[in-house]
Motif scaffolding. Structure first.
Motif, PDB file in Angstrom:
ATOM      1  N   PRO A  15       3.435  14.626 -11.167  1.00  0.00           N
ATOM      2  CA  PRO A  15       2.110  14.011 -11.236  1.00  0.00           C
ATOM      3  C   PRO A  15       1.845  12.975 -10.142  1.00  0.00           C
ATOM      4  N   GLU A  16       2.891  12.201  -9.748  1.00  0.00           N
ATOM      5  CA  GLU A  16       2.646  11.182  -8.702  1.00  0.00           C
ATOM      6  C   GLU A  16       2.288  11.863  -7.382  1.00  0.00           C
ATOM      7  N   LYS A  17       3.017  12.915  -7.063  1.00  0.00           N
ATOM      8  CA  LYS A  17       2.764  13.617  -5.800  1.00  0.00           C
ATOM      9  C   LYS A  17       1.379  14.269  -5.827  1.00  0.00           C
ATOM     10  N   ASP A  18       1.023  14.848  -6.982  1.00  0.00           N
ATOM     11  CA  ASP A  18      -0.276  15.521  -7.108  1.00  0.00           C
ATOM     12  C   ASP A  18      -1.424  14.528  -6.950  1.00  0.00           C
ATOM     13  N   LEU A  19      -1.267  13.363  -7.567  1.00  0.00           N
ATOM     14  CA  LEU A  19      -2.356  12.384  -7.510  1.00  0.00           C
ATOM     15  C   LEU A  19      -2.504  11.827  -6.089  1.00  0.00           C
ATOM     16  N   ALA A  20      -1.384  11.534  -5.448  1.00  0.00           N
ATOM     17  CA  ALA A  20      -1.461  11.058  -4.055  1.00  0.00           C
ATOM     18  C   ALA A  20      -2.118  12.132  -3.187  1.00  0.00           C
ATOM     19  N   ALA A  21      -1.730  13.393  -3.394  1.00  0.00           N
ATOM     20  CA  ALA A  21      -2.280  14.493  -2.592  1.00  0.00           C
ATOM     21  C   ALA A  21      -3.789  14.612  -2.793  1.00  0.00           C
ATOM     22  N   ARG A  22      -4.226  14.368  -4.024  1.00  0.00           N
ATOM     23  CA  ARG A  22      -5.671  14.455  -4.296  1.00  0.00           C
ATOM     24  C   ARG A  22      -6.443  13.478  -3.417  1.00  0.00           C
ATOM     25  N   TYR A  23      -5.937  12.218  -3.320  1.00  0.00           N
ATOM     26  CA  TYR A  23      -6.654  11.224  -2.518  1.00  0.00           C
ATOM     27  C   TYR A  23      -6.455  11.449  -1.016  1.00  0.00           C
ATOM     28  N   PHE A  24      -5.281  11.904  -0.620  1.00  0.00           N
ATOM     29  CA  PHE A  24      -5.104  12.213   0.809  1.00  0.00           C
ATOM     30  C   PHE A  24      -6.043  13.357   1.217  1.00  0.00           C
ATOM     31  N   ASP A  25      -6.221  14.352   0.325  1.00  0.00           N
ATOM     32  CA  ASP A  25      -7.149  15.452   0.624  1.00  0.00           C
ATOM     33  C   ASP A  25      -8.573  14.925   0.785  1.00  0.00           C
ATOM     34  N   ARG A  26      -8.963  14.053  -0.124  1.00  0.00           N
ATOM     35  CA  ARG A  26     -10.323  13.487  -0.036  1.00  0.00           C
ATOM     36  C   ARG A  26     -10.480  12.702   1.265  1.00  0.00           C
ATOM     37  N   PHE A  27      -9.437  11.939   1.610  1.00  0.00           N
ATOM     38  CA  PHE A  27      -9.471  11.169   2.861  1.00  0.00           C
ATOM     39  C   PHE A  27      -9.602  12.123   4.053  1.00  0.00           C
ATOM     40  N   ALA A  28      -8.810  13.208   4.012  1.00  0.00           N
ATOM     41  CA  ALA A  28      -8.816  14.154   5.140  1.00  0.00           C
ATOM     42  C   ALA A  28     -10.186  14.799   5.302  1.00  0.00           C
ATOM     43  N   LYS A  29     -10.850  15.059   4.180  1.00  0.00           N
ATOM     44  CA  LYS A  29     -12.173  15.724   4.255  1.00  0.00           C
ATOM     45  C   LYS A  29     -13.272  14.748   4.689  1.00  0.00           C
ATOM     46  N   LEU A 125       0.719  -6.046   4.286  1.00  0.00           N
ATOM     47  CA  LEU A 125      -0.273  -6.173   3.211  1.00  0.00           C
ATOM     48  C   LEU A 125       0.366  -5.941   1.860  1.00  0.00           C
ATOM     49  N   CYS A 126      -0.205  -6.549   0.832  1.00  0.00           N
ATOM     50  CA  CYS A 126       0.273  -6.272  -0.529  1.00  0.00           C
ATOM     51  C   CYS A 126      -0.817  -5.582  -1.337  1.00  0.00           C
ATOM     52  N   LEU A 127      -0.380  -4.933  -2.380  1.00  0.00           N
ATOM     53  CA  LEU A 127      -1.289  -4.301  -3.347  1.00  0.00           C
ATOM     54  C   LEU A 127      -1.126  -5.073  -4.652  1.00  0.00           C
ATOM     55  N   GLY A 128      -1.292  -6.370  -4.569  1.00  0.00           N
ATOM     56  CA  GLY A 128      -1.020  -7.244  -5.712  1.00  0.00           C
ATOM     57  C   GLY A 128       0.393  -7.797  -5.617  1.00  0.00           C
ATOM     58  N   LYS A 129       0.665  -8.823  -6.431  1.00  0.00           N
ATOM     59  CA  LYS A 129       1.964  -9.518  -6.325  1.00  0.00           C
ATOM     60  C   LYS A 129       3.065  -8.828  -7.112  1.00  0.00           C
ATOM     61  N   MET A 130       2.698  -7.940  -8.008  1.00  0.00           N
ATOM     62  CA  MET A 130       3.721  -7.238  -8.795  1.00  0.00           C
ATOM     63  C   MET A 130       4.401  -6.177  -7.942  1.00  0.00           C
ATOM     64  N   THR A 131       5.632  -5.853  -8.301  1.00  0.00           N
ATOM     65  CA  THR A 131       6.376  -4.827  -7.566  1.00  0.00           C
ATOM     66  C   THR A 131       6.135  -3.468  -8.221  1.00  0.00           C
ATOM     67  N   TRP A 132       5.696  -2.521  -7.403  1.00  0.00           N
ATOM     68  CA  TRP A 132       5.433  -1.163  -7.880  1.00  0.00           C
ATOM     69  C   TRP A 132       6.516  -0.223  -7.365  1.00  0.00           C
ATOM     70  N   PRO A 133       6.779   0.858  -8.102  1.00  0.00           N
ATOM     71  CA  PRO A 133       7.700   1.859  -7.554  1.00  0.00           C
ATOM     72  C   PRO A 133       7.033   2.573  -6.375  1.00  0.00           C
ATOM     73  N   HIS A 134       7.842   2.993  -5.416  1.00  0.00           N
ATOM     74  CA  HIS A 134       7.251   3.556  -4.185  1.00  0.00           C
ATOM     75  C   HIS A 134       6.378   4.768  -4.462  1.00  0.00           C
ATOM     76  N   GLN A 135       6.681   5.509  -5.567  1.00  0.00           N
ATOM     77  CA  GLN A 135       5.870   6.698  -5.883  1.00  0.00           C
ATOM     78  C   GLN A 135       4.427   6.290  -6.211  1.00  0.00           C
ATOM     79  N   LEU A 136       4.283   5.204  -6.968  1.00  0.00           N
ATOM     80  CA  LEU A 136       2.934   4.746  -7.320  1.00  0.00           C
ATOM     81  C   LEU A 136       2.242   4.112  -6.124  1.00  0.00           C
ATOM     82  N   VAL A 137       3.017   3.427  -5.283  1.00  0.00           N
ATOM     83  CA  VAL A 137       2.437   2.794  -4.094  1.00  0.00           C
ATOM     84  C   VAL A 137       1.787   3.857  -3.202  1.00  0.00           C
ATOM     85  N   ARG A 138       2.414   5.020  -3.154  1.00  0.00           N
ATOM     86  CA  ARG A 138       1.855   6.080  -2.310  1.00  0.00           C
ATOM     87  C   ARG A 138       0.468   6.501  -2.829  1.00  0.00           C
ATOM     88  N   THR A 139       0.353   6.602  -4.145  1.00  0.00           N
ATOM     89  CA  THR A 139      -0.951   6.962  -4.718  1.00  0.00           C
ATOM     90  C   THR A 139      -1.965   5.840  -4.516  1.00  0.00           C
TER      91      THR A 139
END
Ligand SMILES: C[S@@+](CC[C@H](N)C(=O)[O-])C[C@H]1O[C@@H](n2cnc3c(N)ncnc32)[C@H](O)[C@@H]1O
Length: 160
Positions: A15-29, A125-139
């Motif tokens: 699911p993490e890879k799929d969700l990141a891919a969804r937004y990368f696809d939108r960005f690419a288009k 840059l940060c995405l907030g002060k909390m630490t996220w797993p790299h899989q979620l950071v990609r999304t």
């Protein structure tokens, strides 16, 4: 300007890879309309060295080797600077307007990123002060890249 990602560690199918891919696809288009194209998503294999400092150094060396001269490098780190989405969009727009050909965003692995990368980076840059797993950071960053395109193009996806 081409925009890509360096990620330490491979993202398995799921699911993490799929969700990141969804937004990368939108960005690419949507990106080309505002002068932004999706470049490579480069996964750097996690080092197997026993010592964390060595692992980070080896990962950074691989990453720097594949960074083209003159490319903008943005690091993601919870200790970095917090930007709101408009400021992030404007930062991308400013690099694009300066005629930069490539901008790469780096996400660290379990050990984080090596000091050598901070010396080379144009911004951290940060995405907030909390630490996220790299899989979620990609999304999260994929969504913010798409959001940046909608901000730069005046698309109503982004509302405040
Ligand atoms: C699990 S974290 C590594 C944490 C590591 N202990 C450190 O000190 O950096 C993996 C990567 O996700 C990214 N990351 C995690 N949380 C973040 C945040 N809040 N903002 C930006 N990037 C973040 C960073 O690139 C980090 O290197």
């Amino acid at each position: 300007m081409r925009v890509g990602l360096f990620a330490v560690g491979r993202l398995k199918s799921g699911p993490e890879k799929d969700l990141a891919a969804r937004y990368f696809d939108r960005f690419a288009k949507a990106g080309p309309a505002v002068g932004l194209e999706l470049a490579r998503i480069a996964e750097v294999a996690e080092s197997r060295a026993s010592n964390a400092e060595t692992r980070k150094r080896e990962e950074a060396a691989m990453l720097l080797k594949s960074l083209a001269e003159g490319s903008v490098l943005i690091l993601l780190d919870e200790r970095g600077k917090a930007l709101d989405s408009e400021a992030f969009a404007n930062l991308l727009g400013a690099y694009r307007d300066q005629g930069k050909r490539e901008l790469m965003i780096a996400i660290g692995g379990a050990d984080g990123l090596d000091p050598a990368l901070y010396n080379r980076a144009d911004a951290t840059l940060c995405l907030g002060k909390m630490t996220w797993p790299h899989q979620l950071v990609r999304t999260l960053i994929a969504e913010q890249l798409y959001r940046a395109v909608t901000i730069l193009s005046g698309h109503p996806y982004h509302r405040v």
